[in-house]
Scaffold this active site. Structure first.
Site, PDB file in Angstrom:
ATOM      1  N   GLY D 154       0.822  -1.205   0.000  1.00 22.79           N
ATOM      2  CA  GLY D 154       0.000   0.000   0.000  1.00 22.79           C
ATOM      3  C   GLY D 154       0.855   1.253   0.000  1.00 22.79           C
ATOM      4  O   GLY D 154       2.045   1.229   0.327  1.00 22.79           O
ATOM      5  N   CYS D 155       0.232   2.350  -0.356  1.00 24.99           N
ATOM      6  CA  CYS D 155       0.972   3.612  -0.482  1.00 24.99           C
ATOM      7  C   CYS D 155       1.473   4.092   0.881  1.00 24.99           C
ATOM      8  O   CYS D 155       2.658   4.403   1.042  1.00 24.99           O
ATOM      9  CB  CYS D 155       0.101   4.676  -1.147  1.00 24.99           C
ATOM     10  SG  CYS D 155      -1.545   4.859  -0.454  1.00 24.99           S
TER      11      CYS D 155
END
EC number: 1.2.1.38
Lengths: 351, 351, 351, 351
Positions: D154-155
């Protein structure tokens, strides 16, 4: 029944940006009390749920839309509803004896056929179209005095008309040469969700939309035609600016003489004498949108060009204030015979 | 000589953002009249030249800085000056018999040595440091009543202290565990030009600065230490957000017990009972900066985490209002024995 | 001496936005190698100090401005300097045998008197003005082939001219009716600090500036006059948009016939056939600035209006790419006889 | 059948921001060819209709989602789909013999029960959870080599983990003291419309959301626990910044010794030696989000505080590049045994 002695106001469409701005501005009006905030979509909920900035300020649940109930609670109604909704609701409110300031576009045009062409749904009945006073305060203020039913001008229209009318009326600009290049902040598109108002699509972006197709065109042309005495047709472009509030209309017209900027300043200051919400800037100074943000001002400046014989007129407003809620209150002030500035003494928020 | 019967106010530093915000807010104060707008750099010029949003509202030329002249024109002075300038000017104003609300940081610390360490110039004389009342209204309001000289808290400090004090005073959070992750809009950096406030460098950017080095740290620690009774040292980070107004302090602390969000809401509502400018949000609701924009509110919310035993406290203000001009007026209201809300009934501007 | 076999390029003005954009774009050019980054103001410092985004990418100290040294290191020079500086430097570079692409405005006008009128300093000597090829690639590309000295067009000029020329050349629009309403992101004002680019003054603001006075006007008129064969004078307004990158020119002209949008699409697609950086949009579709951001495209769309007999032409570019660094590289590609797209295959960054 | 010799790639979810960014980045990859752009919602339409910035660049209609068809056209699939969709689709793609890089969160957690707790829908079957390689390239790159199935981090996780792991692995920070205060641009919320991403609600606003509830928490804790050898639980706050791209994680931890900033710089530079996409800044320098915008870099800086014994670690990425599409391509490069930088040589776009 009013115990405060204040005028009781209801706001239909309280969960739109025009509606919450009416709430903000009316908080400090000395003679008006909000007695009902109305929303067809969120009736029953506390208004601060959807608008937490009102926490502790407006502790009131949203009412539903019912003309009879409104008539029991209010003396005047602001209808900040989508176009098409007011067309049906306003006649009921007027029948119930209420004063109405309508912020939708439903009653701005005198010609029902033209309404249907631009708005794409059936026009209100003609008697209401004729009854409605087009409330461009600094131009038609005397019509507003004592009226019961005002149609509040559109945001683009307000900026554009206030910028054009003195020159057109004076015969200084050619009526068939008018080009309006208008720019608006995103709040003008309302609170509804769509890709058009998606942050990532708007931010760091500048776009044109509805070129020559915007529904404010016919009210601009209707008014300019009345002022000029000749049929006026305008070229009109709308753009979306990556900001929330503010409209600028940059307007171009061929001049009928060798006027310079000071001539325009003088002409406009004379026309708007005694109307504090229009501020005509000194020659050589052009207004920016932030300089009127949060306030009811419309600021106007000029650039004349001897090389081309054209004048460029720049007019700015806060689209939600002078372009909607502020002018609506100004209209109500005029309807009631009050000073037009009452409750509207907001200095622009800067920066 | 006052003919209006209003308190006469002068504003030193009228061409900074704090100064023009004082002007905006005071326009609607029923008991205060601005009698002098003062700027060392632009004396003689009309204020609307540099701030066209004031066109037609404040038609006044800027005065120079002269304590004797100010004393002839005003009863109270707001000094919205850079740090270092107030240190010299305020004693003269106090000597001249004026009440002073100082918005610079020069008189916030009681310890001159600490001042010099963080501010990097000589401290004001100790007697003035001791005389100054640190005007965090909702915490030290009773000290303000009747005072002649208020040191207005810093913007970051206001948001952070209002969010921490009730829990710290109650002993609910560990005094050595406090971490403040603060974010501010760019107006906090003032109107001076530099690469740090260049639009193209800030827009679409998010940056940290002065980590553990910001000059608001010592006033936060001084106040928390007083409240807690134990020496408090905080970790403090400041960030620049690509927006103009608003501060959020997101604060972390270890809890001394198994408190949940409703417990915190109850504690804070009790602490701030009767203080309308602090709005404690319902459990589960966190405030956003825009929900207080343009207003004097400080909104606070909580998230407790049983997994880690920590609480996250979120506190937001408009940095130029509650973090500067608004709290300064609130302090003056308290000094004068007026209601603290007088002239500050601004609903947040939304959107 | 080049060991890579690549063309060696120097960039004068490497610490401006045009200069760093040249650096970004040239990183991926297969046939060009940057051998010197030059700055008069910061010579000696590592470029990544002032531009940390280049950390680890360009590990090079800034060189000073010395024509002889440059000639020893480079084959071609991009001069991204303020106007007035190039006027003196470029002749030295040309004398030293270098190819030059000048991004300042100093060599865009053929008439030195006109230069002095608009730029307010002395013009370069006439021989250089005549030698410079005005590098509007899609219009004058054939002049660029084999040239040694290119004057890169201005950002506003590029967007405006590419949008007007096909229609003007075809005789579809009246040459004396052209109005250009242009809007630019703030990066166009450069990296210098001033109140005009202060974040808090620009954000949530929209302003007009230099109406009919912008120095890009004469190069637009010079080019349109050449195309049209008649003296063209334009009305030209520039506005500042609260965004970093992007220019839109919204242009108005009276039509010489009853052309519709598809007619314009067909005309422009024919004119720009084989030129991939101009994308003519389908009838009814107008481009937005973000749709070309970070890329070398110029996108064009049309709205014709039978009611007024006018056409509205919308043209967008990234002001730092197609309006500066990108077109400069495109010009160099043409000078070298390479494909104009070489090293410029950047897809717009969206969102 | 591939005639180009390039690896054929399909992109599922081509009309989301992750999908179009994959398209942008892959345009310049020398060894990969996009052979299918896939969207369940818009199958059949030209992709440039919804994304006009791709006009003339990707002239391809969107395909529907059909594993068998994809297998006929592609060698590798990027699944940039909402969570829950990948859970069902990816097993079919793997069965069909395709390599998969999954950008959804569906395969990041090894424990299906934990997945269901945070994601609120059924977990994929355990064998796939175990098969998926968590593709945090600079930490687990050797696991990626030769893998067929990568779960892209995920970012928020990417920015946070890259900033914490070297210090945690070295034992320099206390594993139970970690607080992550993360801030993201709005593009991280995707292209779907909602009030949360409405321009007028986000602009000039800063808000916290999902405090201690964000679904990236478990993958961060899973990874830190693996690195540390002790169960790590973090305090994690996410905020929305009024900008489109960029994530900053500001992280706090108690230190196990008296390390200073240079110590951290040295430790991290050693850890990330040979990994060009992590740029460890010099002591005293903190990165800003714009300095990596549009690129695959993760930049990290430090501030240690002897007063509190804590370190503040600042880590920034472009959430759509290093936080999604860029890292996905980096993972594919590693899977194929190519240099991890291949096709990713994008200099940050500045300003």
């Amino acid at each position: 029944m009013t115990v405060t002695g204040k005028l009781r106001a209801a706001i239909v469409g309280s969960t739109g940006y025009g509606g919450v701005e009416l709430i903000r501005l009316l908080q400090n009006h000395p003679d008006i009390e909000i007695t009902s905030v109305i929303s067809s979509s969120s009736a029953g909920a506390p208004i601060e749920e959807g608008f937490p900035h009102l926490t502790g300020i407006v502790q009131r649940n949203l009412d539903g839309v019912d003309a009879a109930e409104i008539a029991g609670r209010a003396d005047v109604v602001f209808t900040a509803t989508p176009s098409g909704v007011s067309a049906k609701l306003v006649p009921q409110l007027l029948e119930a004896g209420l004063k109405v300031v309508d912020l939708s576009g439903d009653f701005r045009l005198k010609d029902g056929a033209e309404y249907e062409q631009w708005y794409k749904h059936p026009a209100p009945s003609d008697s209401y179209l004729q009854q409605a006073v087009y409330g461009l305060c600094e131009v038609f203020g005397e019509r507003t005095a004592g009226a019961d039913f005002i149609s509040n001008p559109g945001c683009y229209s307000t900026a554009s008309l206030l910028g054009l009318i003195p020159a057109l009326q004076a015969g200084w600009i050619k009526h068939d040469s008018i080009i309006i290049d208008a720019k608006s902040g995103v709040s003008g598109a309302g609170r509804g969700t769509s890709l058009m108002v998606h942050y990532s699509e708007i931010n760091e972006n500048f776009k044109a939309y509805k070129v020559n197709k915007h529904q404010h065109i016919p009210e601009i042309e209707q008014t300019l035609t009345e002022i000029s005495g000749e049929k006026v047709t305008v070229t009109f472009t709308t753009h979306l600016v990556p900001m929330t509030r503010g409209i600028m209309s940059t307007m171009y017209a061929g001049m009928n003489g060798g006027y310079n900027e000071q001539d325009f300043v003088n002409l406009y200051r004379k026309y708007y004498a005694g109307r504090p919400f229009v501020r005509v800037r000194d020659a050589g100074v052009l207004p920016a949108t932030k300089e009127v943000s949060g306030s009811n001002y419309c600021d106007i400046g000029f650039a004349t060009d001897a090389r081309t014989g054209r004048v460029t007129i720049v007019s700015v407003i806060d689209n939600i204030v002078k372009g909607a809620a502020g002018q609506a209150i100004q209209n109500l002030n005029l309807m009631m015979g009050w000073e037009e500035t009452r409750g509207l003494g907001y200095t622009p928020v800067y920066p």
